[in-house]
Enzyme design. Structure first.
Site, mmCIF file in Angstrom:
data_model
loop_
_atom_site.group_PDB
_atom_site.id
_atom_site.type_symbol
_atom_site.label_atom_id
_atom_site.label_comp_id
_atom_site.label_asym_id
_atom_site.label_seq_id
_atom_site.Cartn_x
_atom_site.Cartn_y
_atom_site.Cartn_z
ATOM 1 N N LYS A 27 -48.335 15.089 -27.796
ATOM 2 C CA LYS A 27 -48.459 13.854 -28.564
ATOM 3 C C LYS A 27 -49.025 12.727 -27.690
ATOM 4 C CE LYS A 27 -45.500 11.086 -31.682
ATOM 5 N NZ LYS A 27 -44.163 11.057 -32.320
ATOM 6 N N SER A 71 -44.176 10.513 -37.080
ATOM 7 C CA SER A 71 -45.359 10.019 -36.401
ATOM 8 C C SER A 71 -46.071 11.092 -35.578
ATOM 9 C CB SER A 71 -44.973 8.865 -35.453
ATOM 10 O OG SER A 71 -44.054 9.315 -34.459
ATOM 11 N N SER A 116 -39.539 12.293 -36.787
ATOM 12 C CA SER A 116 -40.972 12.377 -36.489
ATOM 13 C C SER A 116 -41.433 13.728 -35.970
ATOM 14 C CB SER A 116 -41.359 11.288 -35.484
ATOM 15 O OG SER A 116 -41.379 10.025 -36.117
#
Length: 430
Positions: free
Chosen positions: A75, A151, A175
């Protein structure tokens, strides 16, 4: 035979060790898949020369760890030396990290090759969608008009689209689990505190972690439950040892089940898929225990979780609300109630989200709805483990339409019980 792009990280690592495939070939094909992106926009930065150089070196050397030669991504919010860390924020668009997050260091030590980064919601501020002014919007590979979740939407979408073999995300408000559910992959929120957070931060010098407990965690997303275990083993804190699963046969599991609640009623598509999965568990011999645990008020726990999320951001600003200690007692009482429940039940199964992936929605956050339901209803089911710090994963179950995720919650520090259960469930073709 399964295409290389669709295999799990564990299978690819085994193939490299056995000489059935080279790391260079795997890495070349993964980079080609990213370059041919049909519009998912999951991977936002790559380093091809580095990746191929490391792959060729891996092919010349003896295995260095369980992920030897496996290309993967992380990420955007994790520091990777030489790559941008933007958090999707235009103010950070030009920042290039010069040091690795602990997770990145440990994945590399295990033989993984970090070839790029996956997209995020700006400042990780949306659990339902992934979009930012730096890299744009990530779409769901199953339907480009729909969300990949947030996210860590880039991570889940990349896995579903065959653009990576493993990714590492974060889970403050679902997330990891929500994108995994919407994209039909696996995502694990480990027991709180097991995986170090160092280097998971906005640009700047290393952040000194607060000693006051928070609900923020980081964990892996993958194409198989086995990959979750591999990633967790190599990234967990040095003091921590993965406890063995409670059982190794599906028929030995006692499975707590709740599939609906008035505060976040599931859609027909989600309810049908999960009901069929529970029926399949019963046919496989698992003992099904229906109903909420004694002493657990899920609506109250969702409210307590909301405070904990607010507390997390307050602590980031150096503030400690007056009611923090009282709330911490309530949080520990909730964990104790769950732990007592797990004396008789092995895992708890419930929806990851009340819905499947929904259409992109750029309207103001507080005005959004999903099929007439409140947008923040997505938080209800994931709040149970979020509040208590229990390990929880989202696993895909059979669905005729868009992916549906089942959430598996396990006792504190018994992450492998959830992982093994998910492996067994997959083998039973739930």
């Amino acid at each position: 035979m399964t295409e290389i792009e669709d295999q799990s990280a564990t299978d690819i690592a085994a193939g490299i060790r056995a000489g059935k495939v080279t790391s260079e070939e795997v890495t070349e094909r993964m980079l080609a898949r990213i370059a041919a992106d049909p519009g998912v926009n999951a991977i936002v930065e790559t380093r091809p020369e580095y990746g191929l150089e490391r792959a060729r070196a891996a092919d010349r050397s003896e295995p260095t760890g369980p992920l030897h030669g496996v290309p993967m991504t992380v990420k955007d919010a994790f520091n990777v030396a030489g790559l941008h860390t933007t958090w999707g924020n235009p103010g950070f668009a030009n920042y290039v990290a010069d040091w690795d997050a602990t997770v990145v260091e440990r994945l590399t030590e295990a033989g993984a090759i970090i070839v790029g980064k996956s997209n995020v919601q700006e400042m990780l501020a949306d659990y339902g969608q992934t979009d930012n002014e730096v890299y744009g919007r990530t779409s769901n590979p199953h339907d480009l008009t729909r969300t990949a979740g947030g996210s860590s939407g880039g991570a889940a979408a990349a896995l579903a689209a065959g653009m990576t073999y493993l990714d590492y995300g974060s889970d403050l408000v679902g997330s990891i689990r929500l994108p995994a559910s919407y994209c039909g992959v696996y995502g694990l929120r480990p027991t709180t505190g097991v995986v170090p957070l160092r280097g998971f931060q906005p640009p700047g010098p290393p952040v000194v972690e607060t000693e006051f407990p928070t609900v923020s965690t980081v964990g892996p997303l993958a194409r198989s439950a086995t990959d979750l275990r591999t990633a967790l083993r190599v990234t967990g804190a040095k003091w921590w040892q993965l406890q063995p699963p409670r059982h190794r046969k599906l028929a030995d599991y006692r499975v707590g089940v709740v599939l609906d609640h008035d505060q976040a009623p599931v859609t027909g598509e989600v309810g049908s898929a999960l009901s069929q999965a529970v029926d399949a568990l019963g046919r496989a011999g698992a003992t099904i225990v229906e109903g909420w645990p004694a002493g657990i008020d899920p609506a109250e726990q969702a409210e307590l979780f909301g405070f904990q999320v607010s507390l997390f951001f307050a602590l980031m600003e150096g503030k400690l609300p007056a009611e923090a200690v009282e709330q911490e007692y309530k949080r520990m009482a909730a964990r104790a109630a769950w732990q007592q429940y797990f004396e008789e039940v092995d895992v708890f199964l419930c929806p990851t989200s009340f819905t499947t992936a929904f259409p992109h929605d750029s309207s103001p956050f507080d005005e959004r709805t999903i099929d007439g339901r409140p947008y923040d209803a997505q938080v209800f089911w994931i709040s149970l483990a979020g509040l208590t710090g229990l390990p929880a994963l989202s696993m895909p179950v059979a669905s005729p339409g868009l992916p549906v995720g089942a959430q598996v919650i396990a006792p504190f520090h018994e992450d492998d019980t959830a992982i093994t259960f998910a492996e067994l469930a997959a083998a039973a073709r739930l």
